[in-house]
Write a protein that holds these residues in place. Structure first.
Motif, PDB file in Angstrom:
ATOM      1  N   VAL A  63       0.915  -1.212  -0.058  1.00 39.64           N
ATOM      2  CA  VAL A  63      -0.014   0.145   0.024  1.00 39.64           C
ATOM      3  C   VAL A  63       0.816   1.260   0.050  1.00 39.64           C
ATOM      4  O   VAL A  63       1.703   1.425   0.873  1.00 39.64           O
ATOM      5  CB  VAL A  63      -1.048  -0.123   1.230  1.00 39.64           C
ATOM      6  N   LEU A  64       0.674   2.238  -1.002  1.00 41.83           N
ATOM      7  CA  LEU A  64       1.446   3.266  -1.147  1.00 41.83           C
ATOM      8  C   LEU A  64       0.699   4.720  -1.040  1.00 41.83           C
ATOM      9  O   LEU A  64      -0.497   4.489  -1.233  1.00 41.83           O
ATOM     10  CB  LEU A  64       2.363   3.198  -2.429  1.00 41.83           C
ATOM     11  N   HIS A  65       1.269   5.696  -0.546  1.00 42.25           N
ATOM     12  CA  HIS A  65       0.606   6.807  -0.449  1.00 42.25           C
ATOM     13  C   HIS A  65       1.173   7.960  -1.249  1.00 42.25           C
ATOM     14  O   HIS A  65       2.242   8.193  -0.955  1.00 42.25           O
ATOM     15  CB  HIS A  65       0.253   7.208   0.972  1.00 42.25           C
ATOM     16  N   ALA A  66       0.350   8.524  -2.137  1.00 39.87           N
ATOM     17  CA  ALA A  66       0.789   9.720  -2.760  1.00 39.87           C
ATOM     18  C   ALA A  66       0.039  11.028  -2.149  1.00 39.87           C
ATOM     19  O   ALA A  66      -0.720  10.822  -1.280  1.00 39.87           O
ATOM     20  CB  ALA A  66       0.455   9.435  -4.332  1.00 39.87           C
ATOM     21  N   GLU A  67       0.169  12.289  -2.525  1.00 36.88           N
ATOM     22  CA  GLU A  67      -0.343  13.370  -2.254  1.00 36.88           C
ATOM     23  C   GLU A  67      -1.389  13.726  -2.933  1.00 36.88           C
ATOM     24  O   GLU A  67      -1.281  13.747  -4.361  1.00 36.88           O
ATOM     25  CB  GLU A  67       0.832  14.549  -2.441  1.00 36.88           C
ATOM     26  N   PHE A  68      -2.396  13.995  -2.222  1.00 39.48           N
ATOM     27  CA  PHE A  68      -3.891  14.318  -2.863  1.00 39.48           C
ATOM     28  C   PHE A  68      -3.471  15.460  -3.871  1.00 39.48           C
ATOM     29  O   PHE A  68      -2.803  16.501  -3.304  1.00 39.48           O
ATOM     30  CB  PHE A  68      -5.068  14.410  -1.988  1.00 39.48           C
ATOM     31  N   ASN A  69      -4.170  15.639  -5.010  1.00 38.62           N
ATOM     32  CA  ASN A  69      -4.178  16.691  -5.850  1.00 38.62           C
ATOM     33  C   ASN A  69      -2.951  17.140  -6.463  1.00 38.62           C
ATOM     34  O   ASN A  69      -2.697  18.274  -6.865  1.00 38.62           O
ATOM     35  CB  ASN A  69      -4.691  18.012  -5.262  1.00 38.62           C
ATOM     36  N   ASN A  70      -1.964  16.147  -6.204  1.00 40.41           N
ATOM     37  CA  ASN A  70      -0.594  16.346  -6.966  1.00 40.41           C
ATOM     38  C   ASN A  70      -0.056  15.271  -7.784  1.00 40.41           C
ATOM     39  O   ASN A  70       0.059  14.050  -7.423  1.00 40.41           O
ATOM     40  CB  ASN A  70       0.576  16.414  -5.518  1.00 40.41           C
ATOM     41  N   GLY A 112      -6.351  13.125 -14.623  1.00 34.94           N
ATOM     42  CA  GLY A 112      -5.181  12.943 -14.872  1.00 34.94           C
ATOM     43  C   GLY A 112      -4.630  11.429 -14.145  1.00 34.94           C
ATOM     44  O   GLY A 112      -4.226  10.407 -14.620  1.00 34.94           O
ATOM     45  N   VAL A 113      -5.412  11.242 -13.004  1.00 37.62           N
ATOM     46  CA  VAL A 113      -5.182   9.843 -12.276  1.00 37.62           C
ATOM     47  C   VAL A 113      -5.926   8.951 -13.394  1.00 37.62           C
ATOM     48  O   VAL A 113      -5.367   7.728 -13.475  1.00 37.62           O
ATOM     49  CB  VAL A 113      -6.037   9.866 -10.887  1.00 37.62           C
ATOM     50  N   ARG A 114      -7.098   9.063 -13.770  1.00 38.65           N
ATOM     51  CA  ARG A 114      -7.706   8.280 -14.881  1.00 38.65           C
ATOM     52  C   ARG A 114      -6.800   7.930 -15.966  1.00 38.65           C
ATOM     53  O   ARG A 114      -6.696   6.757 -16.000  1.00 38.65           O
ATOM     54  CB  ARG A 114      -9.036   9.002 -15.130  1.00 38.65           C
ATOM     55  N   GLU A 115      -6.287   8.983 -16.522  1.00 39.44           N
ATOM     56  CA  GLU A 115      -5.263   8.757 -17.536  1.00 39.44           C
ATOM     57  C   GLU A 115      -4.069   7.966 -17.216  1.00 39.44           C
ATOM     58  O   GLU A 115      -3.717   6.708 -17.819  1.00 39.44           O
ATOM     59  CB  GLU A 115      -4.772   9.994 -18.105  1.00 39.44           C
ATOM     60  N   ASP A 119       2.059  14.496  -9.869  1.00 37.88           N
ATOM     61  CA  ASP A 119       3.362  14.267 -10.203  1.00 37.88           C
ATOM     62  C   ASP A 119       3.795  13.183  -8.800  1.00 37.88           C
ATOM     63  O   ASP A 119       4.620  12.215  -9.165  1.00 37.88           O
ATOM     64  CB  ASP A 119       4.315  15.414  -9.764  1.00 37.88           C
ATOM     65  N   SER A 120       3.132  13.455  -7.711  1.00 38.63           N
ATOM     66  CA  SER A 120       3.403  12.556  -6.924  1.00 38.63           C
ATOM     67  C   SER A 120       2.817  10.942  -7.119  1.00 38.63           C
ATOM     68  O   SER A 120       3.265   9.801  -6.966  1.00 38.63           O
ATOM     69  CB  SER A 120       2.736  12.951  -5.575  1.00 38.63           C
ATOM     70  N   VAL A 121       1.806  11.016  -7.757  1.00 37.19           N
ATOM     71  CA  VAL A 121       1.185   9.778  -8.381  1.00 37.19           C
ATOM     72  C   VAL A 121       2.036   9.272  -9.507  1.00 37.19           C
ATOM     73  O   VAL A 121       2.357   7.995  -9.593  1.00 37.19           O
ATOM     74  CB  VAL A 121      -0.338   9.993  -9.028  1.00 37.19           C
ATOM     75  N   LYS A 122       2.488  10.177 -10.452  1.00 32.53           N
ATOM     76  CA  LYS A 122       3.521   9.519 -11.494  1.00 32.53           C
ATOM     77  C   LYS A 122       4.693   8.983 -10.619  1.00 32.53           C
ATOM     78  O   LYS A 122       5.225   8.007 -11.303  1.00 32.53           O
ATOM     79  CB  LYS A 122       3.791  10.496 -12.371  1.00 32.53           C
ATOM     80  N   ALA A 123       5.098   9.808  -9.779  1.00 30.11           N
ATOM     81  CA  ALA A 123       6.191   8.979  -9.023  1.00 30.11           C
ATOM     82  C   ALA A 123       5.987   7.477  -8.472  1.00 30.11           C
ATOM     83  O   ALA A 123       7.117   6.755  -8.537  1.00 30.11           O
ATOM     84  CB  ALA A 123       6.711   9.832  -7.874  1.00 30.11           C
ATOM     85  N   LEU A 124       5.025   7.182  -8.214  1.00 28.79           N
ATOM     86  CA  LEU A 124       4.554   5.751  -7.760  1.00 28.79           C
ATOM     87  C   LEU A 124       4.114   4.749  -8.539  1.00 28.79           C
ATOM     88  O   LEU A 124       4.111   3.497  -8.310  1.00 28.79           O
ATOM     89  CB  LEU A 124       3.646   6.167  -6.276  1.00 28.79           C
TER      90      LEU A 124
END
Ligand SMILES: Cc1ncc(COP(=O)(O)O)c(C=O)c1O
Length: 405
Positions: free
Chosen positions: A167-174, A210-213, A176-181
Motif C-alpha cells: 500500500v503506497l501513499h501519494a499526495e492528493f491533488n498532486n 489525470g489519475v484516470r489517464e 506528479d506524486s502519483v506519477k512517481a509511484l
C-alpha cells in the motif's frame, strides 16, 4: 427491572468500550432536521449523523419502506436472494456506469470488497506482481485493518501489529506524486472525489482526470470511494459525474441507507467476473430491510428537484457562512460541494474546530469537524431553508462565543 435503569451518559463509561467520546447529551427522537434530547431540548441537525441522514430523521418514505418490509421479511442471508436487493441493485446499475453490485453493511466493508476485488482482478489478469494499491495522504476509507491501512493517516493503523502490505501513499491533488509511484505493479488507485474526514478537500478536475489517464496507461483500476460524497450529496447522484471521469469500481454507503446500515460496491461486468462464487461474502449484505430503505432513498433523492434543492441549499449555506464570517472573521474559505461543506478556520483559529463544534451544541446546533482546522456541515439533502436559517443563527451565536472567549 430495566424500567428502573438510569440511561445517561455516565452509563456509557460504565458499559461501553472507550473507543468513542460521545457528547454529554443523549438524543432520543428526530424529525426532518430537528432532534430532541432526553431533556426535551431541541437541536438543528447540520451533521446528519456524519453525512448519513440524507433525508433527515424519520422521513415518511423511509419509515414506510422500513415498516412495510418489517412485516414481510427481515433476513435470509445470501443462500437466497431477495426482492428489495434485486430492485435496489437494478436501480443503482441503471443510474450509474456500473453493471454489477455487491452489497455490504458499511463503507469500510464496501471498500474492503473493492480492494480485494482490485487485487484479485490484477492477480488473475496480469499476475502476482501487480499488487500495489496507491491511495492518498489524508484519505479515509474505513476502520477494518485493510481499509485503515489504505487510508492516509498512519496514526489510525499504527499499533495493531503487521499491516497489509503493498500500500503506497501519494499526495492528493498532486499528479506528479502519483506519477512517481505508479507503475505496472499498481493494481489500483483509490481516491475520494472530495476527501471528507481529511478536511473537505475537493479533488481538482485536472487531478482526477489525470489519475484516470495514469490508471489507463498502467492497467490499474480507478477505485472511487464515494462513501461520503455519494447519493446526491454533491448535487449529482455520484460525484464522479461532475468530472466526466468514470471509475472502474465505486463504493457507496452512508447516505445510501439514510440511517439504516448498508454499503455497496459497484463495478463493471468484466471486473465483477473475478469475484467468483465463494471468493467474498457477508451474512447481512443485501439484507431486505436495508435494501428496502435504500431503494426508497434512491427513489426519493434521484430526482431533478432534489438535486436542484441540494445546489440551492449549498448557496444558502455559503451565503450564511459568508455573512457570519464578515462579522467575526474566523474562516479563510468554505470548501466542498452541495451538502458537504467545510468552513476552514483561518490562522487565528487554526486547530480549534472542536471548540466551534462544542459551542454549536451549547446553542442547539449539531455540527461536525473534519480534522482540527475545519468545521464540517453534512446535513440532510432536503433540509428546509427555514432550518438552515435557524441553524445558522445558532451557529452565529456559537462563533460569537468562541471569538469572545
Ligand atoms: C470516504 C469514506 N470511506 C469510508 C468510510 C467508512 O465508512 P463506515 O464508517 O460506514 O465503515 C468513511 C466514513 O467516514 C468515509 O468517509
Amino acid at each position: 427491572m430495566t424500567g428502573q435503569l438510569q440511561v445517561n451518559r455516565a452509563l456509557f463509561d460504565e458499559v461501553m468500550v472507550p473507543n468513542y467520546a460521545p457528547a454529554g447529551i443523549i438524543p432520543v427522537s428526530g424529525k426532518g432536521s430537528r432532534v430532541w434530547d432526553q431533556q426535551g431540548r431541541e437541536y438543528v441537525d447540520f451533521a446528519g449523523g456524519i453525512a448519513v441522514s440524507s433525508l433527515g430523521h424519520c422521513h415518511p418514505a423511509l419509515v414506510n419502506a422500513l415498516t412495510q418490509q418489517a412485516s414481510k421479511l427481515w433476513h435470509l442471508s445470501n443462500v437466497m436472494t431477495n426482492e428489495p436487493a434485486l430492485r435496489l441493485a437494478k436501480k443503482l446499475v441503471d443510474a450509474t456506469f456500473a453493471d454489477k453490485v455487491y452489497f455490504a453493511n458499511s463503507g469500510a466493508e464496501a471498500n474492503e470488497a473493492a480492494f480485494k476485488l482490485a487485487r484479485r482482478y490484477a492477480l488473475e489478469k496480469f499476475g502476482a506482481d501487480k499488487d500495489q494499491i496507491i491511495s492518498f495522504s489524508k484519505s479515509f476509507h474505513g476502520r477494518t485493518f485493510f481499509t485503515v491501512t489504505v487510508g492516509g493517516q498512519a496514526a489510525y493503523s499504527d499499533g495493531f501489529g503487521p499491516k497489509p502490505g503493498a500500500v503506497l501513499h501519494a499526495e492528493f491533488n498532486n499528479l506528479d506524486s502519483v506519477k512517481a509511484l505508479i507503475s505496472d505493479k499498481t493494481c489500483a488507485v483509490v481516491l475520494e472525489p472530495i476527501q471528507g474526514e481529511g478536511g473537505i478537500i475537493p479533488g481538482t478536475a485536472e487531478f482526477i482526470r489525470g489519475v484516470r489517464e495514469l490508471c489507463d496507461k498502467h492497467n490499474a483500476l480507478l477505485v472511487m470511494d464515494e462513501v461520503q460524497t455519494g447519493v446526491g450529496r454533491t448535487g449529482k447522484l455520484y460525484a464522479y459525474m461532475h468530472y466526466g471521469v468514470t471509475p472502474d469500481i465505486l463504493t457507496t454507503a452512508k447516505s445510501l441507507g439514510g440511517g439504516f446500515p448498508i454499503g455497496a460496491m459497484l463495478t463493471t461486468n468484466d471486473i465483477a467476473s473475478h469475484l467468483k462464487v465463494g471468493t467474498h461474502g457477508s451474512t447481512y449484505g443485501g439484507n431486505p430491510l436495508a435494501c428496502a430503505v435504500a431503494e426508497a432513498v434512491i427513489d426519493t433523492i434521484n430526482t431533478p428537484d432534489v438535486m436542484q434543492q441540494v445546489l440551492d441549499n449549498e448557496q444558502l449555506f455559503r451565503a450564511e457562512l459568508e455573512r457570519i464570517n464578515a462579522k467575526y472573521q474566523v474562516f479563510s474559505e468554505v470548501r466542498g460541494q452541495g451538502m458537504l461543506l467545510g468552513a476552514v478556520l483561518n490562522d487565528t483559529y487554526k486547530g480549534r474546530s472542536r471548540e466551534f463544534f462544542l459551542a454549536a451544541a451549547d446553542h442547539g446546533l449539531m455540527a461536525l469537524v473534519a480534522g482540527t482546522d475545519v468545521v464540517r456541515f453534512a446535513p440532510s439533502l432536503v433540509i428546509t431553508a427555514d432550518d438552515i436559517h435557524q441553524g445558522m443563527q445558532r451557529f452565529e451565536q456559537a462563533v460569537k462565543q468562541v471569538v469572545n472567549g
